[in-house]
Design an enzyme around this catalytic site. Structure first.
Site, short mmCIF file in Angstrom:
data_model
loop_
_atom_site.label_atom_id
_atom_site.label_comp_id
_atom_site.label_asym_id
_atom_site.label_seq_id
_atom_site.Cartn_x
_atom_site.Cartn_y
_atom_site.Cartn_z
N ARG A 179 0.81 -1.23 0.00
CA ARG A 179 0.00 0.00 0.00
C ARG A 179 0.83 1.27 0.00
NH1 ARG A 179 -3.16 -3.02 3.52
NH2 ARG A 179 -4.99 -3.83 2.45
N LYS A 201 4.44 11.79 -11.05
CA LYS A 201 3.55 10.98 -11.91
C LYS A 201 4.22 9.64 -12.17
CE LYS A 201 1.07 14.43 -14.66
NZ LYS A 201 0.74 14.79 -16.05
N GLU A 243 12.58 18.82 -24.54
CA GLU A 243 11.85 19.16 -23.32
C GLU A 243 12.48 20.38 -22.64
OE1 GLU A 243 9.08 17.67 -22.71
OE2 GLU A 243 9.22 15.60 -23.43
N LYS A 285 9.91 23.15 -13.57
CA LYS A 285 8.99 22.07 -13.21
C LYS A 285 8.58 22.18 -11.74
CE LYS A 285 7.29 17.67 -14.04
NZ LYS A 285 7.35 16.43 -14.77
N GLU A 295 -2.44 18.43 -11.56
CA GLU A 295 -2.81 18.85 -12.91
C GLU A 295 -4.28 19.21 -13.05
OE1 GLU A 295 -0.90 16.71 -16.12
OE2 GLU A 295 -2.32 17.53 -17.59
N ARG A 299 -0.42 22.97 -14.39
CA ARG A 299 0.49 21.88 -14.74
C ARG A 299 0.24 21.43 -16.20
NH1 ARG A 299 2.54 16.66 -11.07
NH2 ARG A 299 3.93 15.84 -12.66
N ASN A 303 2.20 20.45 -21.18
CA ASN A 303 1.85 19.74 -22.42
C ASN A 303 2.14 20.58 -23.66
OD1 ASN A 303 0.91 17.41 -21.15
ND2 ASN A 303 -1.08 18.35 -20.76
N HIS A 306 2.90 19.03 -26.98
CA HIS A 306 2.67 17.60 -26.83
C HIS A 306 1.40 17.09 -27.50
CE1 HIS A 306 6.06 17.64 -24.16
NE2 HIS A 306 5.92 16.36 -23.85
N HIS A 310 2.37 14.10 -29.62
CA HIS A 310 1.95 12.71 -29.42
C HIS A 310 1.40 12.11 -30.72
CE1 HIS A 310 1.59 13.36 -24.83
NE2 HIS A 310 2.68 12.66 -25.11
N HIS A 322 10.17 10.43 -28.63
CA HIS A 322 9.24 11.38 -28.00
C HIS A 322 9.76 12.82 -28.21
CE1 HIS A 322 6.39 12.93 -25.10
NE2 HIS A 322 7.38 13.50 -24.44
N1 LIG Z 1 6.38 10.80 -14.96
C1 LIG Z 1 6.46 11.88 -15.71
O1 LIG Z 1 6.13 12.98 -15.30
C2 LIG Z 1 7.01 11.75 -17.10
C3 LIG Z 1 7.33 12.90 -17.82
C4 LIG Z 1 7.86 12.74 -19.09
C5 LIG Z 1 8.07 11.47 -19.61
N2 LIG Z 1 7.74 10.38 -18.88
C6 LIG Z 1 7.96 9.03 -19.41
O2 LIG Z 1 9.35 8.85 -19.60
C7 LIG Z 1 9.56 7.89 -20.63
C8 LIG Z 1 10.65 8.38 -21.54
O3 LIG Z 1 11.84 8.52 -20.80
P1 LIG Z 1 13.27 8.31 -21.48
O4 LIG Z 1 13.37 9.14 -22.67
O5 LIG Z 1 14.27 8.47 -20.41
O6 LIG Z 1 13.17 6.81 -22.00
P2 LIG Z 1 13.88 5.45 -21.54
O7 LIG Z 1 13.74 5.23 -20.09
O8 LIG Z 1 13.36 4.42 -22.44
O9 LIG Z 1 15.42 5.73 -21.85
C9 LIG Z 1 15.84 5.86 -23.16
C10 LIG Z 1 16.95 4.84 -23.50
O10 LIG Z 1 18.17 5.31 -22.96
C11 LIG Z 1 18.75 4.30 -22.15
N3 LIG Z 1 19.50 5.03 -21.12
C12 LIG Z 1 19.00 5.83 -20.14
N4 LIG Z 1 19.99 6.42 -19.49
C13 LIG Z 1 21.15 5.99 -20.05
C14 LIG Z 1 22.52 6.29 -19.80
N5 LIG Z 1 22.90 7.17 -18.88
N6 LIG Z 1 23.44 5.65 -20.56
C15 LIG Z 1 23.06 4.77 -21.54
N7 LIG Z 1 21.79 4.49 -21.84
C16 LIG Z 1 20.84 5.10 -21.09
C17 LIG Z 1 17.60 3.47 -21.68
O11 LIG Z 1 18.02 2.18 -21.32
C18 LIG Z 1 16.72 3.46 -22.91
O12 LIG Z 1 17.18 2.50 -23.82
C19 LIG Z 1 8.21 7.70 -21.30
O13 LIG Z 1 7.69 6.45 -20.95
C20 LIG Z 1 7.36 8.82 -20.75
O14 LIG Z 1 6.00 8.48 -20.66
C21 LIG Z 1 7.22 10.50 -17.64
ZN LIG Z 2 7.36 15.04 -23.02
#
Ligand SMILES: NC(=O)c1ccc[n+]([C@@H]2O[C@H](COP(=O)([O-])OP(=O)(O)OC[C@H]3O[C@@H](n4cnc5c(N)ncnc54)[C@H](O)[C@@H]3O)[C@@H](O)[C@H]2O)c1
Ligand SMILES: [Zn+2]
Length: 415
Positions: A179, A201, A243, A285, A295, A299, A303, A306, A310, A322
């Site tokens: 929990r 999030k 971003e 942020k 949000e 917040r 977007n 986005h 998207h 992305h």
């Molecule tokens: N929670 C939130 O507020 C929020 C906000 C924006 C995005 N997101 C989410 O984040 C995700 C995208 O994040 P991302 O772009 O980090 O993607 P990801 O986690 O898939 O990382 C991208 C790639 O880089 C690799 N990688 C990461 N750090 C590395 C490093 N230091 N050295 C070598 N390889 C490395 C990972 O293994 C992966 O293959 C999406 O799922 C999105 O929905 C969440």
């Molecule tokens: Zn984004």
């Protein structure tokens, strides 16, 4: 201590005229607990000389600490270089974690190891398969199972070490395990540093769409070590910069100018330039999430770029990252801003120039011509009755929301 210190004092409006000074002081301290919890650091002045105190304050100011102010849920966001192992051990000690469930993926295991190497706490390692395709309930179950098999208790902490995928999955596992247990973030991708790791999030994808199941669960700390970016693939780094641009445009002229000045240094992974950009984006942020954690209002400004972004991402079958999609979405949003009279043509061109200098795609006409963009836009998850609350950009620092029909968005972006 306070009762003693104030004994015999008069001219204290909150204490004069009461016989229950301890009780009154107690209530004051209680009522202010939220505000006190939001301070960035605490110094024990009883063990310091005046000179030591001044030096300590000076050191604190120079370290420029960042914190998410959420009352008693306030958490620090440490930004540094080469600080991962030490910071992580310190935070795990501060929180008295009974055990640490370290979640990472195959590409970032060295950082996961560093996160617990200086700590004496029991670590349970979970290594996931990288990639958005694996942001599934099955991955969450892998984390749950590893933790439950190791019989962790409610004092456990789930530590995410990786990109946004790892962070969102580990955060959701932490929100639901027993929990809800504590959670820490060590983002290793640029996108996760400036966006995903801050704000609470969490969640995972379903066949029906991305991020459709999740929870708000704030971390207890975030540790950003810019040295981790050294191994991040070029395309991922550049994607994260989209971003950063979004964030700068939301904040204002000073942040956009700073990015323009630093653009080539950022491409060359200059540590100081990256640190400046990351700090500014996180500060943006923080300000937005502190005002609107769930949000309900501002917040949603995050977007920016986005809505169409998207759609571009989905229409490419996720061949575009992305960040690349958001870059196209930002340029398209600027076109809409110009069409609605919010932005000037020069703002639009400035946005496109900055994104292109950073290595991001800006060919919006090509992207809009792809057949499936309109239908993906029409299925946007934030759509209500065929309209979307669109973030309309003006000059840097000026954005507003407007309900727009998806067909109108397409038409305005095509100009
Ligand atoms: N929670 C939130 O507020 C929020 C906000 C924006 C995005 N997101 C989410 O984040 C995700 C995208 O994040 P991302 O772009 O980090 O993607 P990801 O986690 O898939 O990382 C991208 C790639 O880089 C690799 N990688 C990461 N750090 C590395 C490093 N230091 N050295 C070598 N390889 C490395 C990972 O293994 C992966 O293959 C999406 O799922 C999105 O929905 C969440
Ligand atoms: Zn984004």
């Amino acid at each position: 201590v306070l009762v003693q210190r104030f004994s015999g004092d008069t001219g204290r409006p909150l204490l004069d005229g009461t016989n229950d000074r301890a009780g009154v002081l107690d209530r004051i301290v209680q009522a202010r607990a939220d505000a006190y919890a939001e301070c960035h650091a605490t110094l024990d002045t009883s063990v310091m000389t005046q000179a030591q105190l001044l030096a300590a304050i000076d050191a604190l100011v120079k370290a420029r600490p960042l914190a998410m102010p959420l009352g008693t849920r306030t958490y620090p966001i440490h930004v540094g270089r080469g600080t991962l192992a030490e910071r992580s051990a310190r935070e795990l000690d501060r929180l008295h974690a009974s055990s640490v469930v370290v979640v990472s993926d195959e590409n970032v295991r060295t950082y996961a190891r560093a996160a617990t190497e200086r700590s004496k706490r029991r670590a349970i390692d979970v290594t996931l398969t990288p990639g958005e395709a694996n942001k599934t309930l099955a991955a969450v179950e892998t984390i749950w199972n590893a933790a439950l098999d190791a019989r962790v208790d409610r004092g456990a902490l789930v530590l995410a070490v990786g990109g946004g995928v790892v962070g969102d999955l580990a955060g959701f596992a932490a929100a639901t395990l027993l929990r809800g247990v504590a959670f820490g973030q060590i983002p290793t991708s640029l996108l996760a540093m400036v966006d995903a790791s801050v704000g609470g999030k969490t969640g995972f994808d379903r066949a029906q769409g991305k991020n459709l199941v999740g929870a708000f669960h704030q971390p207890s700390f975030v540790i950003v070590d810019l040295d981790a970016l050294a191994t991040l693939p070029e395309r991922e780094l550049v994607s994260g910069l989209a971003e950063v641009v979004k964030s700068a445009w939301l904040t204002g002229e000073e942040d956009v100018r700073a990015l323009e000045v630093d653009a080539s240094a950022l491409r060359a992974r200059d540590g100081a330039a990256l640190e400046r950009a990351v700090r500014r984006s996180i500060a943006t942020k923080i300000a937005i999430v502190a005002e609107d954690e769930h949000e309900l209002g501002v917040r949603a400004h995050l977007n920016l770029g986005h809505t169409l972004g998207h759609a571009f991402e989905a229409a490419s079958g996720y061949a575009r990252t992305h960040g690349e999609s958001v870059a196209l979405g930002l340029v398209a949003a600027m076109r809409i801003g110009v069409a609605l009279g919010d932005a000037r043509a020069e703002d639009r061109d400035r946005m496109a120039r900055l994104l292109a200098t950073l290595g991001l795609p800006v060919d919006v006409d090509g992207a809009l011509a792809e057949t499936r963009v309109a239908s993906f836009l029409a299925s946007d998850k934030k759509r209500v009755d065929g309209t979307v609350r669109f973030v309309v950009p003006g000059r840097p620092g000026a954005v507003r929301m407007e309900k727009l029909e998806t067909a109108r968005i397409m038409a305005l972006a095509r100009v």
